[in-house]
Motif scaffolding. Sequence first.
Motif, mmCIF file in Angstrom:
data_model
loop_
_atom_site.group_PDB
_atom_site.id
_atom_site.type_symbol
_atom_site.label_atom_id
_atom_site.label_comp_id
_atom_site.label_asym_id
_atom_site.label_seq_id
_atom_site.Cartn_x
_atom_site.Cartn_y
_atom_site.Cartn_z
ATOM 1 N N ALA A 35 -0.946 -5.153 -1.627
ATOM 2 C CA ALA A 35 -0.415 -3.810 -1.886
ATOM 3 C C ALA A 35 -0.490 -3.477 -3.371
ATOM 4 C CB ALA A 35 1.032 -3.715 -1.393
ATOM 5 N N LEU A 36 -0.170 -4.445 -4.231
ATOM 6 C CA LEU A 36 -0.221 -4.213 -5.677
ATOM 7 C C LEU A 36 -1.642 -3.926 -6.146
ATOM 8 C CD1 LEU A 36 2.226 -7.011 -6.893
ATOM 9 C CD2 LEU A 36 2.586 -4.539 -7.090
ATOM 10 N N ILE A 37 -2.607 -4.672 -5.623
ATOM 11 C CA ILE A 37 -4.001 -4.434 -5.995
ATOM 12 C C ILE A 37 -4.449 -3.052 -5.539
ATOM 13 C CG2 ILE A 37 -6.380 -5.187 -5.598
ATOM 14 C CD1 ILE A 37 -5.291 -8.063 -5.385
ATOM 15 N N THR A 38 -4.050 -2.676 -4.316
ATOM 16 C CA THR A 38 -4.398 -1.354 -3.793
ATOM 17 C C THR A 38 -3.808 -0.247 -4.654
ATOM 18 O OG1 THR A 38 -4.502 -2.216 -1.534
ATOM 19 C CG2 THR A 38 -4.229 0.161 -1.783
ATOM 20 N N ILE A 39 -2.537 -0.394 -5.036
ATOM 21 C CA ILE A 39 -1.890 0.609 -5.885
ATOM 22 C C ILE A 39 -2.607 0.722 -7.221
ATOM 23 C CG2 ILE A 39 0.225 1.129 -7.173
ATOM 24 C CD1 ILE A 39 1.776 -0.102 -4.798
ATOM 25 N N PHE A 40 -2.973 -0.411 -7.808
ATOM 26 C CA PHE A 40 -3.678 -0.391 -9.092
ATOM 27 C C PHE A 40 -5.007 0.362 -8.974
ATOM 28 C CE2 PHE A 40 -7.004 -2.479 -11.687
ATOM 29 C CZ PHE A 40 -6.598 -2.005 -12.935
ATOM 30 N N ILE A 41 -5.776 0.058 -7.944
ATOM 31 C CA ILE A 41 -7.071 0.723 -7.766
ATOM 32 C C ILE A 41 -6.884 2.232 -7.611
ATOM 33 C CG2 ILE A 41 -9.061 0.949 -6.233
ATOM 34 C CD1 ILE A 41 -8.777 -2.041 -5.614
ATOM 35 N N ASN A 42 -5.900 2.630 -6.799
ATOM 36 C CA ASN A 42 -5.661 4.060 -6.583
ATOM 37 C C ASN A 42 -5.129 4.761 -7.819
ATOM 38 O OD1 ASN A 42 -6.536 4.010 -3.913
ATOM 39 N ND2 ASN A 42 -4.505 3.567 -3.107
ATOM 40 N N GLU A 50 -11.961 3.110 -5.437
ATOM 41 C CA GLU A 50 -10.885 3.925 -4.859
ATOM 42 C C GLU A 50 -11.221 4.333 -3.430
ATOM 43 O OE1 GLU A 50 -8.354 7.995 -5.929
ATOM 44 O OE2 GLU A 50 -10.356 7.674 -6.743
ATOM 45 N N GLY A 51 -12.514 4.546 -3.170
ATOM 46 C CA GLY A 51 -12.931 4.949 -1.829
ATOM 47 C C GLY A 51 -12.832 3.848 -0.797
ATOM 48 N N LEU A 52 -12.542 2.614 -1.235
ATOM 49 C CA LEU A 52 -12.451 1.488 -0.318
ATOM 50 C C LEU A 52 -11.020 1.125 0.046
ATOM 51 C CD1 LEU A 52 -15.133 -0.832 -2.000
ATOM 52 C CD2 LEU A 52 -15.471 0.821 -0.150
ATOM 53 N N THR A 53 -10.034 1.814 -0.525
ATOM 54 C CA THR A 53 -8.638 1.461 -0.283
ATOM 55 C C THR A 53 -8.134 2.100 1.017
ATOM 56 O OG1 THR A 53 -7.866 3.309 -1.655
ATOM 57 C CG2 THR A 53 -8.163 1.183 -2.739
ATOM 58 N N THR A 54 -6.969 1.645 1.442
ATOM 59 C CA THR A 54 -6.450 2.011 2.761
ATOM 60 C C THR A 54 -6.172 3.495 2.927
ATOM 61 O OG1 THR A 54 -4.234 1.442 1.940
ATOM 62 C CG2 THR A 54 -5.430 -0.257 3.168
ATOM 63 N N LYS A 55 -5.914 4.215 1.833
ATOM 64 C CA LYS A 55 -5.586 5.637 1.965
ATOM 65 C C LYS A 55 -6.751 6.439 2.534
ATOM 66 C CE LYS A 55 -6.990 7.254 -2.629
ATOM 67 N NZ LYS A 55 -6.555 7.967 -3.851
ATOM 68 N N ASN A 56 -7.957 5.895 2.457
ATOM 69 C CA ASN A 56 -9.137 6.574 2.973
ATOM 70 C C ASN A 56 -9.389 6.288 4.447
ATOM 71 O OD1 ASN A 56 -10.348 7.615 0.280
ATOM 72 N ND2 ASN A 56 -9.982 5.451 -0.109
ATOM 73 N N PHE A 57 -8.550 5.447 5.040
ATOM 74 C CA PHE A 57 -8.774 5.043 6.431
ATOM 75 C C PHE A 57 -7.519 5.200 7.297
ATOM 76 C CE2 PHE A 57 -11.470 2.551 3.595
ATOM 77 C CZ PHE A 57 -12.720 2.937 4.031
ATOM 78 N N GLY A 58 -6.517 5.873 6.772
ATOM 79 C CA GLY A 58 -5.293 6.071 7.547
ATOM 80 C C GLY A 58 -4.308 6.937 6.793
ATOM 81 N N PHE A 59 -3.184 7.230 7.423
ATOM 82 C CA PHE A 59 -2.217 8.148 6.840
ATOM 83 C C PHE A 59 -1.421 7.527 5.694
ATOM 84 C CE2 PHE A 59 -2.049 9.982 11.374
ATOM 85 C CZ PHE A 59 -3.103 10.834 11.098
ATOM 86 N N SER A 60 -1.175 6.221 5.730
ATOM 87 C CA SER A 60 -0.359 5.581 4.706
ATOM 88 C C SER A 60 -1.250 4.867 3.694
ATOM 89 C CB SER A 60 0.624 4.594 5.337
ATOM 90 O OG SER A 60 -0.071 3.526 5.967
ATOM 91 N N ASP A 61 -0.619 4.410 2.599
ATOM 92 C CA ASP A 61 -1.380 3.686 1.587
ATOM 93 C C ASP A 61 -0.560 2.508 1.069
ATOM 94 O OD1 ASP A 61 0.489 4.762 -0.207
ATOM 95 O OD2 ASP A 61 -0.834 6.383 -0.836
ATOM 96 N N GLY A 62 -0.894 2.012 -0.122
ATOM 97 C CA GLY A 62 -0.226 0.840 -0.660
ATOM 98 C C GLY A 62 1.251 1.039 -0.928
ATOM 99 N N ALA A 63 1.672 2.265 -1.220
ATOM 100 C CA ALA A 63 3.087 2.518 -1.518
ATOM 101 C C ALA A 63 3.955 2.264 -0.290
ATOM 102 C CB ALA A 63 3.276 3.945 -2.018
ATOM 103 N N ILE A 323 0.333 -16.363 -5.745
ATOM 104 C CA ILE A 323 0.871 -16.375 -7.105
ATOM 105 C C ILE A 323 1.059 -14.956 -7.618
ATOM 106 C CG2 ILE A 323 0.355 -17.024 -9.498
ATOM 107 C CD1 ILE A 323 -1.041 -19.505 -8.403
ATOM 108 N N LEU A 324 0.086 -14.083 -7.362
ATOM 109 C CA LEU A 324 0.187 -12.698 -7.810
ATOM 110 C C LEU A 324 1.386 -12.005 -7.177
ATOM 111 C CD1 LEU A 324 -1.596 -10.587 -9.509
ATOM 112 C CD2 LEU A 324 -2.253 -9.715 -7.271
ATOM 113 N N GLY A 325 1.547 -12.167 -5.861
ATOM 114 C CA GLY A 325 2.660 -11.520 -5.167
ATOM 115 C C GLY A 325 4.009 -12.071 -5.551
ATOM 116 N N ARG A 326 4.043 -13.322 -6.000
ATOM 117 C CA ARG A 326 5.300 -13.950 -6.381
ATOM 118 C C ARG A 326 5.876 -13.337 -7.658
ATOM 119 N NH1 ARG A 326 3.954 -18.764 -4.606
ATOM 120 N NH2 ARG A 326 3.075 -19.599 -6.519
ATOM 121 N N HIS A 327 5.044 -12.722 -8.478
ATOM 122 C CA HIS A 327 5.484 -12.127 -9.753
ATOM 123 C C HIS A 327 5.269 -10.614 -9.696
ATOM 124 C CE1 HIS A 327 5.905 -16.106 -11.603
ATOM 125 N NE2 HIS A 327 4.793 -16.424 -10.975
ATOM 126 N N SER A 328 5.748 -10.014 -8.612
ATOM 127 C CA SER A 328 5.394 -8.627 -8.295
ATOM 128 C C SER A 328 5.818 -7.620 -9.362
ATOM 129 C CB SER A 328 5.991 -8.232 -6.945
ATOM 130 O OG SER A 328 7.399 -8.413 -6.947
#
Length: 404
Positions: A35-42, A50-63, A323-328
């Motif tokens: 989710a953090l990586i997706t938010i950063f890209i967006n 940006e065109g590869l993140t979840t917001k382009n394939f559904g109603f919700s996104d990383g938030a 490790i990345l998610g542990r230091h969110s």
Amino acid sequence: MNSRANIDLASATRVSLPKAATQRDTRLDVLRALALITIFINHVPGQFLEGLTTKNFGFSDGAEAFVLISGISVGLAYGTRFKPGNKLSIAWKAIRRALTLYAAHMITTFITLVLFISGAWIFRQPGLLCEVNILAVLMDPARGISALLLLGHQIGYNNILPMYGALFLMLPLILVLEARSPLLLLSVSGSVWLVAGIYHIAPHTMLLDGFWFLNPLSWQFLFVIGFVAVMHVTRGGRISYNPILFALSLAYVVLSLIWVTDKLWMLGDHLAAFGLPTVVTGFDKTFLSLPRLLHVLALAYLIISMPTVSRLLRRPADHPLAILGRHSLNIFVAGTILAMAGQVILYVTNKDPAVGGAYVLVGIVAQFAYAYYLEHKRLNTAGQRPVATSVGAIPLPMRIEKRR
């Protein structure tokens, strides 16, 4: 787990975790990292990733994913410890966390101001001063700074932490209601979400006419759903596999994919013509409209209903995503600052696609490297003790029971 993953991330030194730490359930950490990586890209718009993140394939996104995961995490870190003799200390811990989030938001906000003002001056691009909602602050600095400090004005792409901090201020009440009755909590939370969406009840902004971009009165419902679900599981309950619910969730996710990719947004206007409120028929992010809410919940149910996906998410504790998610929080702050610098760079390069894509990739690597640095620091401070349970790093004892 006895196996360890060999990590080679740029020039980062391999992290060696104690055996106790490698036995952790890391699915939450991995999902949080994604989710953090997706938010950063967006947050660096105008580049091809940006065109590869979840917001382009559904109603919700990383938030949405981040808030749902946070509700689960907070349930494990706070809800399981909210017991007689410990309630006041847990409530105070929630307030302190809200203050920490406020401080983090101030850091990203004022660094964003510095980046855009400096970019406008160094590159002689005054148009940067009209970006990300900072012009209103510069037009009246005394009033603008006060508005920033009071959360009455939010810089663009710096609006998740205020909402998240507000959720922690609500947490003591959430804990009390859940302890009394989970159903009562869900009923109150859902009612607040619906009323806020129908009547547009939200914290107002001070410099410009409008609301917070992410209304905490709306987003608390998603947070509470995650909280109640994990509390149910920790008390020995099950989130049962139901073939009908699974099929409906899958169908909704597919419908969302078709809707977004084929740009069928006008159908929402037709639904609104039946007199239903926009919080039910629309796709508004501020008030977390129902289609967005249902989409992230459908995705969550599909994930926890498929053992293969669950096993795929359960990575060793020294895996880069764990490790990345542990230091969110630290990673989110770093990612926001990197994203704002990236927006300045893309602006002065006229959104060069090669520059934008390369910058985002370097930014992702930089966040992993920073996470490794934080992990080394944590291990050195803890004297190689096992990973502590906290809001930023907690296990996910989610169990699925198939109905026979």
